[in-house]
Motif scaffolding. Structure first.
Motif, PDB file in Angstrom:
ATOM      1  N   ILE A 556       0.837  -1.209   0.000  1.00 25.81           N
ATOM      2  CA  ILE A 556       0.000   0.000   0.000  1.00 25.81           C
ATOM      3  C   ILE A 556       0.873   1.261   0.000  1.00 25.81           C
ATOM      4  O   ILE A 556       0.613   2.211  -0.748  1.00 25.81           O
ATOM      5  N   PHE A 557       1.911   1.285   0.827  1.00 24.09           N
ATOM      6  CA  PHE A 557       2.802   2.442   0.829  1.00 24.09           C
ATOM      7  C   PHE A 557       3.522   2.580  -0.514  1.00 24.09           C
ATOM      8  O   PHE A 557       3.761   3.701  -0.989  1.00 24.09           O
ATOM      9  N   LEU A 558       3.885   1.456  -1.114  1.00 22.30           N
ATOM     10  CA  LEU A 558       4.505   1.502  -2.434  1.00 22.30           C
ATOM     11  C   LEU A 558       3.532   2.088  -3.454  1.00 22.30           C
ATOM     12  O   LEU A 558       3.909   2.909  -4.298  1.00 22.30           O
ATOM     13  N   GLY A 559       2.257   1.653  -3.378  1.00 17.10           N
ATOM     14  CA  GLY A 559       1.237   2.215  -4.264  1.00 17.10           C
ATOM     15  C   GLY A 559       1.083   3.712  -4.063  1.00 17.10           C
ATOM     16  O   GLY A 559       0.940   4.473  -5.034  1.00 17.10           O
ATOM     17  N   ALA A 560       1.121   4.140  -2.790  1.00 17.03           N
ATOM     18  CA  ALA A 560       1.026   5.576  -2.502  1.00 17.03           C
ATOM     19  C   ALA A 560       2.211   6.319  -3.094  1.00 17.03           C
ATOM     20  O   ALA A 560       2.063   7.410  -3.661  1.00 17.03           O
ATOM     21  N   THR A 561       3.408   5.731  -2.984  1.00 13.56           N
ATOM     22  CA  THR A 561       4.603   6.348  -3.555  1.00 13.56           C
ATOM     23  C   THR A 561       4.481   6.505  -5.064  1.00 13.56           C
ATOM     24  O   THR A 561       4.766   7.570  -5.622  1.00 13.56           O
ATOM     25  N   VAL A 562       4.043   5.425  -5.731  1.00  9.81           N
ATOM     26  CA  VAL A 562       3.877   5.460  -7.188  1.00  9.81           C
ATOM     27  C   VAL A 562       2.869   6.529  -7.592  1.00  9.81           C
ATOM     28  O   VAL A 562       3.081   7.300  -8.538  1.00  9.81           O
ATOM     29  N   LEU A 563       1.756   6.587  -6.866  1.00 12.54           N
ATOM     30  CA  LEU A 563       0.707   7.548  -7.211  1.00 12.54           C
ATOM     31  C   LEU A 563       1.177   8.985  -7.023  1.00 12.54           C
ATOM     32  O   LEU A 563       0.907   9.859  -7.857  1.00 12.54           O
ATOM     33  N   ILE A 564       1.894   9.254  -5.938  1.00 15.79           N
ATOM     34  CA  ILE A 564       2.413  10.607  -5.710  1.00 15.79           C
ATOM     35  C   ILE A 564       3.403  10.985  -6.809  1.00 15.79           C
ATOM     36  O   ILE A 564       3.388  12.111  -7.332  1.00 15.79           O
ATOM     37  N   ILE A 565       4.275  10.034  -7.176  1.00 17.55           N
ATOM     38  CA  ILE A 565       5.229  10.302  -8.256  1.00 17.55           C
ATOM     39  C   ILE A 565       4.493  10.620  -9.552  1.00 17.55           C
ATOM     40  O   ILE A 565       4.824  11.574 -10.268  1.00 17.55           O
ATOM     41  N   TYR A 566       3.471   9.826  -9.852  1.00 20.20           N
ATOM     42  CA  TYR A 566       2.734  10.021 -11.102  1.00 20.20           C
ATOM     43  C   TYR A 566       2.078  11.393 -11.145  1.00 20.20           C
ATOM     44  O   TYR A 566       2.232  12.153 -12.110  1.00 20.20           O
ATOM     45  N   TYR A 567       1.339  11.737 -10.099  1.00 25.82           N
ATOM     46  CA  TYR A 567       0.640  13.016 -10.105  1.00 25.82           C
ATOM     47  C   TYR A 567       1.604  14.191 -10.033  1.00 25.82           C
ATOM     48  O   TYR A 567       1.311  15.280 -10.548  1.00 25.82           O
ATOM     49  N   LYS A 568       2.768  13.992  -9.389  1.00 23.72           N
ATOM     50  CA  LYS A 568       3.770  15.045  -9.387  1.00 23.72           C
ATOM     51  C   LYS A 568       4.285  15.284 -10.797  1.00 23.72           C
ATOM     52  O   LYS A 568       4.465  16.431 -11.231  1.00 23.72           O
ATOM     53  N   GLN A 569       4.498  14.205 -11.548  1.00 17.02           N
ATOM     54  CA  GLN A 569       4.944  14.344 -12.929  1.00 17.02           C
ATOM     55  C   GLN A 569       3.885  15.030 -13.789  1.00 17.02           C
ATOM     56  O   GLN A 569       4.188  15.877 -14.622  1.00 17.02           O
ATOM     57  N   VAL A 570       2.624  14.647 -13.583  1.00 17.94           N
ATOM     58  CA  VAL A 570       1.538  15.249 -14.361  1.00 17.94           C
ATOM     59  C   VAL A 570       1.435  16.745 -14.057  1.00 17.94           C
ATOM     60  O   VAL A 570       1.350  17.578 -14.963  1.00 17.94           O
ATOM     61  N   SER A 571       1.455  17.097 -12.761  1.00 17.25           N
ATOM     62  CA  SER A 571       1.319  18.512 -12.399  1.00 17.25           C
ATOM     63  C   SER A 571       2.505  19.317 -12.913  1.00 17.25           C
ATOM     64  O   SER A 571       2.334  20.438 -13.419  1.00 17.25           O
ATOM     65  N   GLU A 572       3.715  18.761 -12.819  1.00 18.75           N
ATOM     66  CA  GLU A 572       4.882  19.472 -13.332  1.00 18.75           C
ATOM     67  C   GLU A 572       4.845  19.574 -14.846  1.00 18.75           C
ATOM     68  O   GLU A 572       5.293  20.574 -15.424  1.00 18.75           O
ATOM     69  N   GLY A 573       4.318  18.535 -15.494  1.00 22.13           N
ATOM     70  CA  GLY A 573       4.235  18.569 -16.954  1.00 22.13           C
ATOM     71  C   GLY A 573       3.371  19.704 -17.449  1.00 22.13           C
ATOM     72  O   GLY A 573       3.741  20.435 -18.376  1.00 22.13           O
ATOM     73  N   TYR A 574       2.203  19.868 -16.807  1.00 26.00           N
ATOM     74  CA  TYR A 574       1.322  20.971 -17.197  1.00 26.00           C
ATOM     75  C   TYR A 574       1.976  22.327 -16.938  1.00 26.00           C
ATOM     76  O   TYR A 574       1.832  23.269 -17.716  1.00 26.00           O
ATOM     77  N   GLU A 575       2.704  22.434 -15.814  1.00 25.53           N
ATOM     78  CA  GLU A 575       3.319  23.712 -15.471  1.00 25.53           C
ATOM     79  C   GLU A 575       4.511  24.030 -16.359  1.00 25.53           C
ATOM     80  O   GLU A 575       4.772  25.190 -16.688  1.00 25.53           O
ATOM     81  N   ASP A 576       5.268  22.991 -16.768  1.00 24.34           N
ATOM     82  CA  ASP A 576       6.486  23.219 -17.544  1.00 24.34           C
ATOM     83  C   ASP A 576       6.229  23.393 -19.035  1.00 24.34           C
ATOM     84  O   ASP A 576       7.091  23.905 -19.746  1.00 24.34           O
ATOM     85  N   ARG A 577       5.076  22.918 -19.499  1.00 27.64           N
ATOM     86  CA  ARG A 577       4.827  22.916 -20.940  1.00 27.64           C
ATOM     87  C   ARG A 577       4.989  24.316 -21.533  1.00 27.64           C
ATOM     88  O   ARG A 577       5.692  24.505 -22.528  1.00 27.64           O
ATOM     89  N   LYS A 578       4.358  25.287 -20.896  1.00 26.50           N
ATOM     90  CA  LYS A 578       4.406  26.651 -21.410  1.00 26.50           C
ATOM     91  C   LYS A 578       5.831  27.201 -21.353  1.00 26.50           C
ATOM     92  O   LYS A 578       6.308  27.835 -22.306  1.00 26.50           O
ATOM     93  N   ASN A 579       6.546  26.931 -20.259  1.00 30.35           N
ATOM     94  CA  ASN A 579       7.896  27.470 -20.090  1.00 30.35           C
ATOM     95  C   ASN A 579       8.860  26.930 -21.134  1.00 30.35           C
ATOM     96  O   ASN A 579       9.653  27.673 -21.713  1.00 30.35           O
TER      97      ASN A 579
END
Length: 671
Positions: A556-579
């Motif tokens: 479960i903690f591993l799943g939480a780690t994977v999910l946080i990594i994924y959403y962090k990548q998604v949020s950064e992707g949206y923010e970095d695209r314009k830059n």
């Protein structure tokens, strides 16, 4: 607007935002399935092995922990999902939808995702529960056919808990929408553009807390004290990690920015500036990934070690197959009472031999000896009593005759009248040539380490004082009891220990009957009877349950780690695209941009893993002491389990890095 339109709009939103909703739904389904499986097995633990309270307690505790972690994961990741969609809701508001309409859309989105996740999770849980149940009883070494049943109570509770979690998510989502204005919704996804300030006090506090946690782990020698301080060290390291990632990282980047030779390079300029602008948000996610990674590795390595090393642990706890301890009816005061104690021990030995003949097993490797034992405090070769209960100076004392000790250990110590031989499990605690007990001083002839490992206590200082005869044993007993009442226990006893030869079944039957047999034979003075074989099943139940729960908590903690990594990548992707598109327009090539992206992503991904590895290295000493207190002294096994878990976790972590970095590249649009 009719409800049908809201449902249709919600369904379309889910389909169009699959990159956001699909991972959330998959993890939610997995969390529901894991909770149901653990809860189902916990509910049937009475059918597995009747009367094993420790096993049932651990399974029920594990169910509660899994439920809490599941709630935290779903509530935490819901925040990521909503942040990425705030701008979308702002557009809805500008196009004419009121906040109450948006709230209804969110209601149907949450209802669809929640209902789907709960149904899929429960179906998967019911499908795999029987398989896991069979694995569990095989881990316990049970071969009987135990019926597996689906509990409607477990189903109802699981549905109720996760329906409540999704309802809480819905409430927070509606609250978020109600508090934001349309313009704020449009700007929410771009929040954090202001460069953060370096918070040197918090950064320094983080360094101090992490260093304090490391210091506790490395310097704490006494295992009992280590157990008390372990959670203090864990709390310090967790808080310090968050401070370092949130403030220390920004302070470090500020220092890099001040280094003009380093900073004014096209790659370094972009990476340092980009990390600075988003570090406050990233830091929380990175620190969470680091802490979760550490928890996964520690949980899995310790539970694997305990379960795999159960035979080693049992043999440290029970070096002989049977251990019988005989005491006198009152405190032994003279040599005549010592002889009476020895006669009781002989009657216990003869009764044990008669039962062995009846149960078709043979007694071998007998050890019979008299020992005086006490617990008190010891410092600078002086015994004393202290009400402050200082664990660093606590010592367990055993007094034996040289003859008995040589017979048991096959050593050749020689007795000298008036001079004693002192042996210890820690050579650093002996000073000088005398022992001082209160106002009395006793000369030492020889000092050294305890010969047999099983005589060396794993969780406290220990002294063996070898004396010429029982008269000297009584002299030391009177001296110890003249101090005050010893801390934990004191007294003289006769020990009868031996191994058994025969089938495992016959040995187990012998161990289960010897207590009642001593009562039947009217053997007096029996204070304790322990055996290896009848306690093995209890220990197996305990450690198998711990291992079982540990694996699931780790997953479960591993799943939480994977999910946080994924959403962090998604949020950064949206923010970095314009830059990055702006950089491409001002002349940077795709190759240069990709090189910047790779270096930044590697830094962001490797940092939590490297810090988690450092936490594990510094946590190892205190965890090893706690494991030794649990009688797991096979350090090689623990090291192999820890290193193996680290490698497997790092492999999974790198796979997640590869997969999620593709999502990032696709969102940024440089490939």
């Amino acid at each position: 607007m009719k409800n049908g339109l809201y449902r249709k709009l919600a369904w379309n939103n889910i389909r169009k935002n699959q990159s956001t909703f699909l991972p959330f739904g998959i993890v939610a389904s997995c969390v529901v399935a894991v909770f149901y499986m653990i809860f189902s097995i916990s509910a049937q633990s009475d059918a597995v092995y009747q009367g094993q309270q420790s096993m049932e307690m651990i399974l029920k505790f594990g169910t509660i922990v899994v439920g809490i972690v599941a709630a935290v994961i779903l509530l935490y990741t819901n925040r990521f999902v909503m942040k990425q969609r705030t701008k979308e809701f702002g557009l809805y508001n500008i196009l004419g939808l009121e906040k109450k309409h948006i709230a209804k859309v969110i209601f149907w989105e949450t209802a669809i995702v929640g209902l789907g996740s709960i149904l899929i999770g429960l179906l998967a849980g019911m499908l795999f529960s029987k398989l896991l149940f069979l694995i569990f009883i095989n881990m316990l070494g049970l071969k009987s056919k135990i019926p597996f049943r689906i509990s409607y109570q477990v189903l109802a509770v699981s549905i109720g808990i996760f329906a409540l979690i999704f309802a809480i998510n819905m409430f927070f989502n509606d609250l978020r929408i109600a508090r934001l204005k349309p313009v704020e919704m449009l700007r929410e996804s771009a929040a954090g553009e202001k460069e953060p300030k370096a918070k040197w006090v918090i950064a320094l506090l983080g360094v101090v807390m992490v260093a304090a946690g490391y210091y506790i782990s490395v310097t704490t020698e006494n295992p009992m004290k280590a157990l008390n301080l372990f959670f203090v060290a864990v709390l310090l390291v967790i808080l310090g990690t968050y401070c370092l990632f949130m403030a220390g990282s920004i302070a470090f980047l500020k220092l890099l920015k001040k280094n003009k030779k380093f900073y004014y390079h096209k790659t370094h300029f972009v990476n340092v500036s980009g990390m600075l602008f988003r570090m406050k948000q990233n830091a929380m996610g990175l620190a969470s990934i680091c802490i979760l990674s550490t928890i996964v590795i520690v949980t899995l390595s310790t539970t694997i070690s305990l379960f795999v090393g159960i035979d080693d642990e049992r043999r440290v706890r029970y070096p002989k197959d049977v251990d019988i301890r005989v005491v006198a009816d009152e405190k032994v005061k003279d040599e005549k009472m010592v002889q009476q104690l020895e006669q009781r021990g002989e009657r216990a030995r003869e009764a044990a031999l008669r039962l062995a003949a009846k149960q078709k097993v043979k007694i071998k490797a007998e050890e019979v000896y008299t020992v005086y034992e006490a617990s008190l405090f010891w410092k600078n070769n002086r015994f004393y009593m202290d009400q402050s209960y200082d664990l660093d100076t606590l010592v367990n004392v055993s007094v034996m005759t040289v003859r008995d000790y040589n017979a048991v250990t096959k050593t050749k110590y020689k007795a000298t009248k008036g001079k004693y031989i002192v042996l210890t499990n820690k050579d650093t605690i002996l000073y000088g040539d005398d022992l001082q007990i209160g106002e009395q001083t006793f000369a030492c002839k020889q000092k050294g380490l305890i010969y047999l490992k099983r005589f060396a206590d794993n969780y406290s200082q220990q002294l063996f004082i070898l004396v010429p005869d029982t008269k000297d044993m009584l002299t030391l007993q009177h001296a110890f009891e003249g101090l005050a009442k010893p801390l934990m226990y004191s007294g003289m006893k006769r020990k009868v220990t031996f191994d058994l030869s025969g089938s495992k079944k016959a040995k187990t039957v012998y161990g289960s009957k010897i207590g009642d047999w001593m009562e039947t034979e009217k053997v007096e003075g029996i204070s304790l009877i322990e055996d290896y074989y009848t306690t093995l099943q209890t220990a197996l139940n305990l450690y198998a349950s711990v291992f079982f729960i540990g694996i699931f908590i780790g997953i479960i903690f591993l799943g939480a780690t994977v999910l946080i990594i994924y959403y962090k990548q998604v949020s950064e992707g949206y923010e970095d695209r314009k830059n990055f598109r702006i950089m491409a327009k001002i002349g940077l090539s795709n190759q240069e941009i990709n090189q910047m992206i790779r270096s930044q992503i590697r830094l962001v991904f490797l940092l939590p893993l490297l810090v988690a590895g450092m936490h594990i290295c510094f946590a190892y000493p205190i965890i090893r002491k706690i494991m030794a207190m649990m009688n797991l002294t096979n350090e090689k096994l623990f090291v192999m389990a820890t290193v193996g878990t680290c490698f497997v976790f790092a492999g999974v972590y790198l796979i997640v890095y590869k997969l999620t970095s593709r999502v990032y590249y696709r969102l940024v649009g440089t490939r």
